[in-house]
Design an enzyme around this catalytic site. Structure first.
Site, PDB file in Angstrom:
ATOM      1  N   SER A 143      21.150  17.109  -0.467  1.00  0.00           N
ATOM      2  CA  SER A 143      20.269  16.846  -1.605  1.00  0.00           C
ATOM      3  C   SER A 143      20.996  15.954  -2.592  1.00  0.00           C
ATOM      4  CB  SER A 143      19.883  18.160  -2.290  1.00  0.00           C
ATOM      5  OG  SER A 143      19.234  17.910  -3.526  1.00  0.00           O
ATOM      6  N   TYR A 156      22.559  25.794  -6.057  1.00  0.00           N
ATOM      7  CA  TYR A 156      21.972  24.844  -5.109  1.00  0.00           C
ATOM      8  C   TYR A 156      22.841  23.584  -4.987  1.00  0.00           C
ATOM      9  CZ  TYR A 156      18.258  22.080  -2.850  1.00  0.00           C
ATOM     10  OH  TYR A 156      17.523  21.297  -1.989  1.00  0.00           O
ATOM     11  N   LYS A 160      24.776  22.281  -1.615  1.00  0.00           N
ATOM     12  CA  LYS A 160      24.482  20.984  -1.013  1.00  0.00           C
ATOM     13  C   LYS A 160      25.696  20.054  -1.036  1.00  0.00           C
ATOM     14  CE  LYS A 160      20.246  21.837   0.179  1.00  0.00           C
ATOM     15  NZ  LYS A 160      19.869  21.931   1.605  1.00  0.00           N
TER      16      LYS A 160
END
Length: 247
Positions: A143, A156, A160
């Site tokens: 991401s 997150y 990633k």
């Protein structure tokens, strides 16, 4: 002949969004597709039915990829049915967004377990097969949050970023056996995960001025998984983000 004819692809988190679009794209190349899902059996069955309607072959397989025993069972089923594994797309992921000071340890751990440890478990499981075959293509979904950070997504973004480092390391380890490992880093894509976000504010940071579509991410994955030119690409990160991140 399609470039993935008689090949087998496993797509995690394939019941909706980017995973669904990817499963359909790989099936269009002739691949037999293992459509992994965690909870949405109906949605996964619908993907399998859509592939079948187009003349392809697919199988819906439930597994929480954060759990080692479930991952082992998933890949055993694939190998028992089809005898090989040629493409792995590590797509399954979740978010548990909040500012760091409010982030509970369980919200941190849940995201790390699925989004990062799940990639490790699935890649480890498939690596034995691919190394023996001396061929295979692994595509990890990272991401832009793992490259630039994003407020409210410490867990997150960390996961990633870890996927990107993992991708580069495994690419070096597996290259001598003809296995490529790359990452695709989506920006803001129109999926369930981005529903409810303040679009007007986000669009200011996207030069192309719109959200991406799952099929646009799947197109990059399809290239890395199926195109002959993908055989000479490994250890790279490809942004599909409308220009948000420009190195």
């Amino acid at each position: 002949m399609n470039s993935l004819q008689d090949k087998v692809a496993i797509v995690t988190g394939a019941s909706r969004g980017i995973g669904r679009a990817t499963a359909l794209a790989l099936a269009s190349e002739g691949a037999k597709v293992a459509v992994n899902y965690a909870n949405s059996s109906g949605a996964a069955d619908a993907v399998v039915a859509e592939i079948a309607d187009q003349g392809g072959e697919a199988l819906a397989l439930q597994a929480n990829v954060a759990e080692a025993d479930q991952v082992d069972a998933l890949f055993k089923t694939v190998l028992d049915k089809w005898g090989r594994a040629d493409v792995l797309v590590n797509n399954a992921g979740i978010t548990r967004d909040t500012l760091l000071l409010r982030m509970k340890p369980e919200d941190w751990q849940a995201v790390i377990n699925l989004n990062l440890t799940g990639v490790y478990l699935c890649t480890r499981a498939v690596s034995k097969v691919m190394l023996k075959q001396r061929s295979g293509r692994i595509i990890n979904i990272a991401s832009v949050a793992g490259q630039m950070g994003n407020p409210g997504q410490a867990n997150y973004s960390a996961a990633k970023a870890g996927v990107i480092g993992f991708t580069k390391t495994v690419a070096k380890e597996m290259a001598s056996r003809g296995v490529t490992v790359n990452a695709v880093a989506p920006g803001f894509i129109a999926t369930d995960m981005t529903e409810g976000l303040e679009s007007e504010e986000i669009l200011k940071f996207i030069p192309l001025g719109r959200y991406g579509q799952p099929e646009e991410v799947a197109g990059m994955i399809q290239f890395l998984a199926a195109d002959p030119a993908g055989a000479y690409i490994t250890g790279q990160v490809f942004n599909v983000d409308g220009g948000m991140v420009m190195a």
